[in-house]
Design an enzyme around this catalytic site. Structure first.
Site, short mmCIF file in Angstrom:
data_model
loop_
_atom_site.label_atom_id
_atom_site.label_comp_id
_atom_site.label_asym_id
_atom_site.label_seq_id
_atom_site.Cartn_x
_atom_site.Cartn_y
_atom_site.Cartn_z
N GLY A 345 -16.72 -4.69 -18.84
CA GLY A 345 -17.13 -3.69 -17.95
C GLY A 345 -16.96 -4.18 -16.49
O GLY A 345 -15.73 -4.50 -16.14
N GLU A 369 12.86 -3.45 -23.58
CA GLU A 369 13.72 -3.31 -24.85
C GLU A 369 13.50 -2.14 -25.72
O GLU A 369 13.61 -2.15 -27.12
CB GLU A 369 13.56 -4.63 -25.69
N THR A 371 11.63 1.90 -25.22
CA THR A 371 9.88 2.36 -24.95
C THR A 371 9.65 2.62 -26.42
O THR A 371 10.13 3.06 -27.42
CB THR A 371 9.87 3.40 -24.20
#
Ligand SMILES: Cc1cc2nc3c(=O)[nH]c(=O)nc-3n(C[C@H](O)[C@H](O)[C@H](O)COP(=O)(O)OP(=O)(O)OC[C@H]3O[C@@H](n4cnc5c(N)ncnc54)[C@H](O)[C@@H]3O)c2cc1C
Length: 388
Positions: A345, A369, A371
């Site tokens: 939080g 390398e 996506t």
């Protein structure tokens, strides 16, 4: 398939754990807070060299340096190293990403010349692999950097970006095309030594995460290199020279990237668990639910990474598993860091907590390398039997 960790691997993992706690995590936090890569003369690199890092796996005179179970061994070490700091891991000296290409396709002379200095390095040394360009990332077949033969030299022209360690590398393995019209078939890799006239305009990119290592753009302007700097030499078969074999370097690395992501997610899990215990939040059902979710997904992703690496060690095809390991590892580590942010939080929101750094670092794992989307494209094509 054997799920146990070999005692030798376990010992190596424990050594990384000690080093990670003592040196990697502090160096990573330092770079993140300063917002810039660890400088070349940072004491971390010298210490890293002294403990035996920064070496090549190439053994002069040995035809194949790859030992049994090497991929699974590397996977466990990658997970543990990235647990402490993935950015520092990549910043470490060594022949890095291009080493696999040189081992697989380099001539004996090239191995001697370019990997030789990494056998017993006198100082921290780096090398890099330069594929990505401002207009060619995912579509690596579209690269525009050209290599033209001119008498006794190749002449390279083009621009590269986001290349890990480019300005500090002794040499750069540069992907270029002999003929843009021929697409991927005309691509070759070239050794360009640091200091070669025409290689320059290095600019370290600003990144949201993984700040400990430099990602750098540079240009090649009428950059002349000797003919023998073509990886594999001119006599190598065309089938082994081009784009496909460069891609194989990435394929072998994908499960390792997935494992690194799992390590980073595990750090987020431990950080969250520690916080929840310390603050008493652990008594709440919905907090325990988040912890369980992180743990379940990370363990599942690890199993896929293990399977993908085991297939490498068995010399069996692993296209599907390699992409799955990379895509899933990056995805679950981002989820783990996100859930961790929720658990911590306001404490996480101050911008000076490890969990917030992990949130930024894990995002980059989905990009490097290949996506996540590209991994899913590869898997979908594989599933329906299309060529990659
Ligand atoms: C930290 C870091 C380190 C890096 N290190 C290196 C390095 O050392 N050497 C090197 O050569 N490169 C390196 N890169 C570059 C990296 O490989 C590229 O960023 C990556 O391939 C994506 O290319 P791009 O950024 O140009 O995105 P683009 O290719 O422009 O893609 C943009 C978005 O479109 C999506 N997309 C693109 N094509 C498709 C498609 N066909 N289907 C579905 N979605 C698609 C992508 O998934 C992405 O979300 C590094 C990048 C980063 C962030």
């Amino acid at each position: 398939m054997d799920f146990s960790i070999h005692p030798e691997t376990q010992e190596a993992v424990e050594a990384v754990r000690d080093w990670g706690h003592e040196a990697m995590r502090p160096a990573g936090l330092e770079a993140d807070r300063l917002g810039s890569p660890l400088p070349v003369d940072h004491p971390y690199f010298q210490r890293s060299l002294e403990r035996g890092d920064g070496r090549t796996s190439w053994c002069p005179g040995e035809s194949s340096p790859v030992r049994r179970g090497a991929a699974v061994h590397a996977m466990w070490l990658a997970e543990e190293g990235a647990y402490w700091d993935r950015g520092v891991m990549v910043a470490n000296p060594g022949p890095g990403l291009p080493e696999a290409s040189v081992l697989a396709r380099g001539t004996e002379e090239q191995k001697e010349k370019y990997l030789g200095p990494f056998v017993d390095p006198d100082r921290p040394r780096w090398a890099c692999f330069a594929m990505t360009e401002p207009s060619a990332g995912s579509d690596a077949a579209a690269i525009q950097t050209t290599a033209q033969k001119d008498g006794d030299a190749w002449v390279l022209n083009g621009a590269k970006c986001f290349i890990g360690g480019a300005s500090r590398s002794d040499w750069l393995l540069v992907q270029a095309t002999l003929d843009i019209r021929q697409g991927r078939n005309a691509q070759r890799s070239f050794f360009v030594e640091q200091g070669t006239p025409g290689l320059g305009n290095f600019k370290i990119e600003k990144k949201m995460g993984l700040k400990a290592y430099e990602s750098t753009s540079f240009t090649l302007q009428s950059c002349r290199i000797p003919l023998e700097n073509l990886l594999g030499g001119e006599s190598q078969p065309k089938s082994q020279a081009g784009f496909k074999t460069a891609m194989q370097t990435f394929n072998a690395g994908r499960p390792i990237i997935g494992a690194m992501a799992v390590g980073m997610g595990r750090a987020a899990l431990d950080e969250s668990l520690h916080f929840a215990k310390e603050t008493g939040l652990i008594k709440r059902e919905r907090i325990r639910d988040r912890i369980e979710c992180m743990s379940r997904k990370l363990r599942s992703a690890r199993l896929i990474c293990l399977r993908a690496c085991w297939l490498v060690d068995q010399k069996r095809p692993n296209v599907m598993e390699a992409s799955m390991a990379k895509a899933l590892g990056a995805q679950v580590s981002q989820q783990a860091a996100g859930l961790g942010l929720e658990i911590l939080g306001q404490v996480a929101g101050t911008g000076d907590h490890l969990i917030e750094k992990l949130y930024r670092d894990t995002k980059a794992m989905d990009i490097v390398e290949g996506t996540g989307q590209i991994q899913r494209v590869i898997m979908a094509r594989q599933l329906v039997g299309l060529p990659r």
